[in-house]
Each structure stands twice: as C-alpha cells, then as structure tokens.
Scaffold this active site. Structure first.
Site, PDB file in Angstrom:
ATOM      1  N   ASP A 147       0.870  -1.176   0.000  1.00  0.00           N
ATOM      2  CA  ASP A 147       0.000   0.000   0.000  1.00  0.00           C
ATOM      3  C   ASP A 147       0.910   1.229   0.000  1.00  0.00           C
ATOM      4  OD1 ASP A 147      -2.378   1.652   0.515  1.00  0.00           O
ATOM      5  OD2 ASP A 147      -1.557   1.824   2.546  1.00  0.00           O
ATOM      6  N   ASP A 170      -0.214   5.061   0.900  1.00  0.00           N
ATOM      7  CA  ASP A 170      -0.452   6.126   1.874  1.00  0.00           C
ATOM      8  C   ASP A 170      -0.245   5.636   3.297  1.00  0.00           C
ATOM      9  OD1 ASP A 170      -1.064   7.583  -0.332  1.00  0.00           O
ATOM     10  OD2 ASP A 170      -3.221   7.646   0.016  1.00  0.00           O
ATOM     11  N   ASP A 210     -11.565  24.104  -6.810  1.00  0.00           N
ATOM     12  CA  ASP A 210     -11.373  22.741  -7.305  1.00  0.00           C
ATOM     13  C   ASP A 210     -10.758  21.865  -6.220  1.00  0.00           C
ATOM     14  OD1 ASP A 210     -12.334  23.274  -9.849  1.00  0.00           O
ATOM     15  OD2 ASP A 210     -10.347  23.769 -10.640  1.00  0.00           O
ATOM     16  N   THR A 227      -2.501   0.761  -4.783  1.00  0.00           N
ATOM     17  CA  THR A 227      -3.028   1.951  -4.125  1.00  0.00           C
ATOM     18  C   THR A 227      -4.245   2.523  -4.832  1.00  0.00           C
ATOM     19  OG1 THR A 227      -2.443   4.255  -3.529  1.00  0.00           O
ATOM     20  CG2 THR A 227      -1.352   3.315  -5.458  1.00  0.00           C
ATOM     21  N   ALA A 228      -5.055   3.267  -4.090  1.00  0.00           N
ATOM     22  CA  ALA A 228      -6.201   3.969  -4.683  1.00  0.00           C
ATOM     23  C   ALA A 228      -5.763   5.231  -5.423  1.00  0.00           C
ATOM     24  CB  ALA A 228      -7.222   4.330  -3.602  1.00  0.00           C
ATOM     25  N   LYS A 246      -8.750  -3.891  -4.432  1.00  0.00           N
ATOM     26  CA  LYS A 246      -7.298  -4.096  -4.338  1.00  0.00           C
ATOM     27  C   LYS A 246      -6.970  -5.580  -4.375  1.00  0.00           C
ATOM     28  CE  LYS A 246      -5.072  -0.293  -1.844  1.00  0.00           C
ATOM     29  NZ  LYS A 246      -4.274   0.036  -0.644  1.00  0.00           N
ATOM     30  N   ASP A 254      -1.098  -0.119   6.118  1.00  0.00           N
ATOM     31  CA  ASP A 254      -1.367   0.544   7.399  1.00  0.00           C
ATOM     32  C   ASP A 254      -2.842   0.495   7.772  1.00  0.00           C
ATOM     33  OD1 ASP A 254      -2.628   3.722   7.011  1.00  0.00           O
ATOM     34  OD2 ASP A 254      -2.076   2.542   5.259  1.00  0.00           O
ATOM     35  N   ASN A 290      -8.791  -1.206   6.022  1.00  0.00           N
ATOM     36  CA  ASN A 290      -9.478  -1.386   4.743  1.00  0.00           C
ATOM     37  C   ASN A 290      -8.757  -2.363   3.826  1.00  0.00           C
ATOM     38  OD1 ASN A 290     -11.508   0.499   5.360  1.00  0.00           O
ATOM     39  ND2 ASN A 290     -10.222   2.206   4.715  1.00  0.00           N
TER      40      ASN A 290
END
Length: 273
Positions: free
Chosen positions: A21, A23, A49, A127-128, A172, A195, A198
């Site tokens: 992962d 983040d 934005d 990762t997202a 994922k 970490d 999820n």
C-alpha cells in the site's frame, strides 16, 4: 538506521512478490493530497477545485464504505483533473515527487521493499492513488510497477471518469489476484504491507501479511491473527494512531485552502499598493 535494522531478512523465492500500500505505508500522509497540493501551488487548479476534491475525500472517509458513499467517491474521485493534460500532470508530478514526496518516504518501509528486490522478487505498489502518479513513486523507488486507480483519458486529456473501480478494499485484492495469475505468482509465497484496516482483503490473500504503521483497528486485527507489525513512525506520530484519517485530511485540506486564500489576498494587497 534503526528503521533499516528492524527490516527482516527475506529468503530468495523467485515465485514470490511483495505488494505495498502507499499512503502511510510507503509515504507519510496521503500521496494524492501531496500531488494535488503541488499542482494547486502551480496554479493548475483553482482553490475551489481543490477544496471540492478534498471535501469529497473527507465525506468518503468519514461516511464509511456503504454503497452510496462508494458510488459518490467513484464519481467524484478524479473530477478535479477533468479536462487536464495527462502529459502536463505527469510532468509536474515528477517535479512534485522531488520537491515533496521524496522526503516523505518511510526509510524502514523502503528497506523492506529493497530486501524483496535483492532477493530477486518483484515489488508492486497497490493503491487507490491514480495509477499514473503511483507509477512515478514506483519508478523513483526502483520498484517493479504500480497498480492504481485508472483514470480515463481521451485525446491526451483526463475525462475525470474512472476505468473500473476505485482500487480500494476488495478491489485491491481482486487486482492482486489478477496480477498473480498473469505473472505466475504463488500468493502463499507472497507478502503484503499496509497501514489500514481497509486492506484486510489484500493482506488476507498472502502468506506473509504485515501491518506497517497500522491504524488502531488494523493493529488489533494483526495481533489477533498473529501477523507481523512494523511501525516506522516516530513516538509522537505513533501516539496519534487513533486520530481518524478524515480529521487529518480535513485539517490538511483547510490548511491548503486557507494558505492559498491568504496568498491571493497578499497578491491583491500588493497590486493595490
């Protein structure tokens, strides 16, 4: 040095790989936020934005993973890059990596990844974060590659829509399964690092799941399951494990938006003088 010493030796296993992962596992904080902040500082986005994007992320994290929240997050995840040049964003993101992200790489996690590489194993980020940005991090760290959320492109511009799903949770795990099938990997011989609670679906796939800088829920689950735990944060940061990510993201978003607003007020003041 202490972080490097904590990294475990990994035997050579050519059929094995490692999935990391990003983040708070590889990078301190949210990588997409660092990239967005850098792009905003270059006046590539307006403050509104950036504020809108950050607010959508806060709502998603604070609201949990119900289908309604996931649908909203999917529709808004990349809206802030709609109509922007893919080449320009990638080029600026290379600069942002050097300016901001390089100094935010956890050396302990980097050492773990290097041990896999030295053993002849492949290492992917999962990762997202948009795949183009994740690929920059992977390339700069000398890793094999990256699996990320895929952004639709048309005529060299981002449309703001996704291809498939946000690479989050079960998505994922599905991406890792597909990669293992293509690459001929034995997931029982693979490792995964995260970490976040999820990422239980991804961690549960492999033979060596490791909780890195875990949130409180993942720490508890890792202890219950007998998984390895590695914490490369300082004592002060580790003490804040229980602080909800949404609150941290909201505070960071407010700081960026506020800072940009102050900068604009200063510019207007200088113009009037």
């Amino acid at each position: 040095m202490r972080e490097v010493e904590e990294a475990l030796s990994i035997p050579a296993r050519p059929e094995a790989a490692a999935f990391f992962d990003v983040d708070n596992t590889v990078v301190v904080g949210a990588s997409i936020f660092h990239f967005a902040k850098g792009l905003a500082a270059r006046k590539y986005f307006s403050t509104s934005d950036l504020r809108r994007f950050l607010w959508q992320q806060v709502k998603f994290r604070a609201g949990g993973e119900g289908q309604h929240n996931i649908t909203q997050a999917r529709e808004s995840a990349l809206a802030f890059i709609a109509g922007k040049s893919v080449a320009e964003i990638v080029a600026m993101s290379e600069e942002i990596y050097d300016e901001t992200i390089a100094a935010r790489i956890y050396s302990g996690t980097r050492a773990l990844a290097q041990l896999h590489l030295d053993a002849g194993e492949r290492v992917w980020l999962v990762t997202a974060t948009p795949e183009e940005l994740a690929a920059i991090i992977a390339r700069r760290l000398g890793l094999t590659g990256a699996l990320g959320t895929r952004a639709e492109e048309q005529d060299g511009l981002f449309t703001g829509r996704l291809i498939g799903e946000l690479l989050h949770g079960e998505a994922k795990a599905a991406a890792v399964r597909d990669l293992a099938l293509r690459e001929g990997l034995d997931l029982a011989e693979c490792a995964a690092y995260s970490d976040s609670i999820n990422d239980i679906p991804m961690l549960s796939l492999v033979g060596r799941p490791v909780a890195v800088n875990p949130d409180s829920a993942l720490r508890d689950e890792a202890r219950r399951r007998g998984w390895e735990i590695r914490d490369f944060r300082s004592g002060r940061k580790a003490a804040r494990i229980g602080v909800p990510t949404a609150l941290v993201t909201a505070a960071a978003g407010g700081a960026v938006a506020g800072g940009l607003a102050i900068a604009r007020r200063q510019e207007r003041s200088q113009d009037r003088s």
